[in-house]
Scaffold this motif. Structure first.
Motif, PDB file in Angstrom:
ATOM      1  N   TYR A 291      47.041  88.001  62.378  1.00  0.00           N
ATOM      2  CA  TYR A 291      45.786  88.308  63.063  1.00  0.00           C
ATOM      3  C   TYR A 291      45.837  87.851  64.525  1.00  0.00           C
ATOM      4  CZ  TYR A 291      43.835  89.326  58.452  1.00  0.00           C
ATOM      5  OH  TYR A 291      43.580  89.869  57.216  1.00  0.00           O
ATOM      6  N   LEU A 299      43.179  95.789  62.470  1.00  0.00           N
ATOM      7  CA  LEU A 299      42.304  94.861  61.752  1.00  0.00           C
ATOM      8  C   LEU A 299      41.655  95.548  60.561  1.00  0.00           C
ATOM      9  CD1 LEU A 299      40.951  91.978  61.828  1.00  0.00           C
ATOM     10  CD2 LEU A 299      39.048  93.102  62.981  1.00  0.00           C
ATOM     11  N   HIS A 307      36.293  91.095  57.622  1.00  0.00           N
ATOM     12  CA  HIS A 307      36.197  91.507  59.026  1.00  0.00           C
ATOM     13  C   HIS A 307      35.376  92.783  59.212  1.00  0.00           C
ATOM     14  CE1 HIS A 307      39.751  88.832  59.010  1.00  0.00           C
ATOM     15  NE2 HIS A 307      39.321  88.497  60.214  1.00  0.00           N
TER      16      HIS A 307
END
Length: 320
Positions: A291, A299, A307
């Protein structure tokens, strides 16, 4: 006979005058009843516009003001609020500057101003989203309001970082920065240096997963001094080094998680130290970079369930 007729005419005129007077007063009364709200509204408008004193306040920002405009929030330089967007920006301005107290006036034509103010201040999620765009030291634990009948709103906050914490953190950050920053390296390389430093010197506070406000693990202090933190602590600690390097950034939140969004090499990229410091069954230390400065598509492709942020708030992510 003639005189009697004259007196009769006079008496009729008196009666006519009385009748006309009664009719006029009746019409005035009816008009007032029908237009009462309009009259009171106009009186209130004139009172607030011309008789309520102008707001006078000595505003001194602290050293941690960022004064950055984003798509979701912008600095608001007026003290007269005329709509919901300006109200949100006034709250952002109050937090960003680190004011202890801030006043603004609800415009007389903004009828829902007081109601909207109360709703915003009681909406912890919205306040957190607004606060994510300011320096960690200027965030809050709680915001209180007082509102006068004339529509003057006063905002006050209880701080997340007190002066003792700030002084200690500044010394600590300076010390770590001097030992690790390398001017010969790129911005990304230096960000990686502090990313690794925080992860290698911190363990996730499993006992404080829910993140009690009173726990130091929610702060950069917990991460850099106690060596323990949760996502908000990791994020704040990283942000202190990003600010030190002069890198444009802000925090970003989902309903259950928090991480950094960083503007580097012309792009907004995600940086999540918490997920790069995974919890292991034997408590062994692991350093990952899954990340580390990744774009939004990358992502989202991970589908980790943590997320899923509101892109209407963090609009800069759409450009990635």
């Amino acid at each position: 006979m003639f005189i009697d007729i004259i007196f009769m005419v006079i008496e009729l005129n008196k009666i006519a005058k009385i009748v006309v007077t009664i009719i006029i007063f009746g019409l005035i009364l009816i008009f007032y009843i029908i237009k009462k709200d309009d009259i009171e509204s106009n009186v209130t408008y004139l009172y607030n516009k011309y008789l309520v004193p102008e707001i006078r306040q000595e505003l001194v920002s602290n050293d941690y003001i960022k004064k950055e405009d984003y798509e979701f929030v912008q600095i608001y330089n007026d003290t007269n609020v005329t709509n919901k967007k300006e109200l949100k920006n006034a709250i952002y301005t109050f937090l960003d500057a680190g004011y202890n107290e801030y006043k603004f006036k609800c415009d007389t034509k903004y009828e829902n101003c007081i109601t909207d103010t109360k709703e915003m201040v009681n909406n912890k999620t919205l306040l957190t989203d607004i606060s994510n765009f300011v320096h960690p030291y200027n965030t809050f634990n709680k915001i209180k309001t007082s509102i006068t009948n004339s529509g003057i709103v006063t905002l006050k906050k209880t701080v997340k970082y007190d002066n003792n914490m700030i002084n200690a953190l500044n010394k600590k950050v300076d010390e770590i920065y001097k030992e690790n920053y390398d001017s010969s390296k790129s911005v990304k390389e230096n960000i990686k240096t502090f990313h690794d430093y925080i992860i290698n010197n911190t363990s996730y506070d499993k006992d404080n997963v829910k993140g009690s406000i009173k726990s130091a693990s929610t702060t950069a202090y917990g991460v850099l001094f106690n060596k323990k933190g949760i996502c908000s602590g990791y994020t704040d600690a990283m942000q202190l080094f990003l600010e030190k390097m002069g890198v444009k950034n802000y925090r970003i939140s989902s309903t259950t998680h928090e991480w950094n969004l960083v503007y580097v090499e012309g792009k907004w990229l995600h940086l999540d130290l918490t997920w790069d410091d995974p919890i292991t069954s034997d408590d062994s230390s692991i350093l990952k970079e899954d990340y580390f400065l990744i774009d939004t598509n990358t992502l989202m492709s991970k589908e980790d369930g943590e997320h899923n942020f509101d892109s209407s708030i963090y609009k800069e992510t759409k450009s990635n």
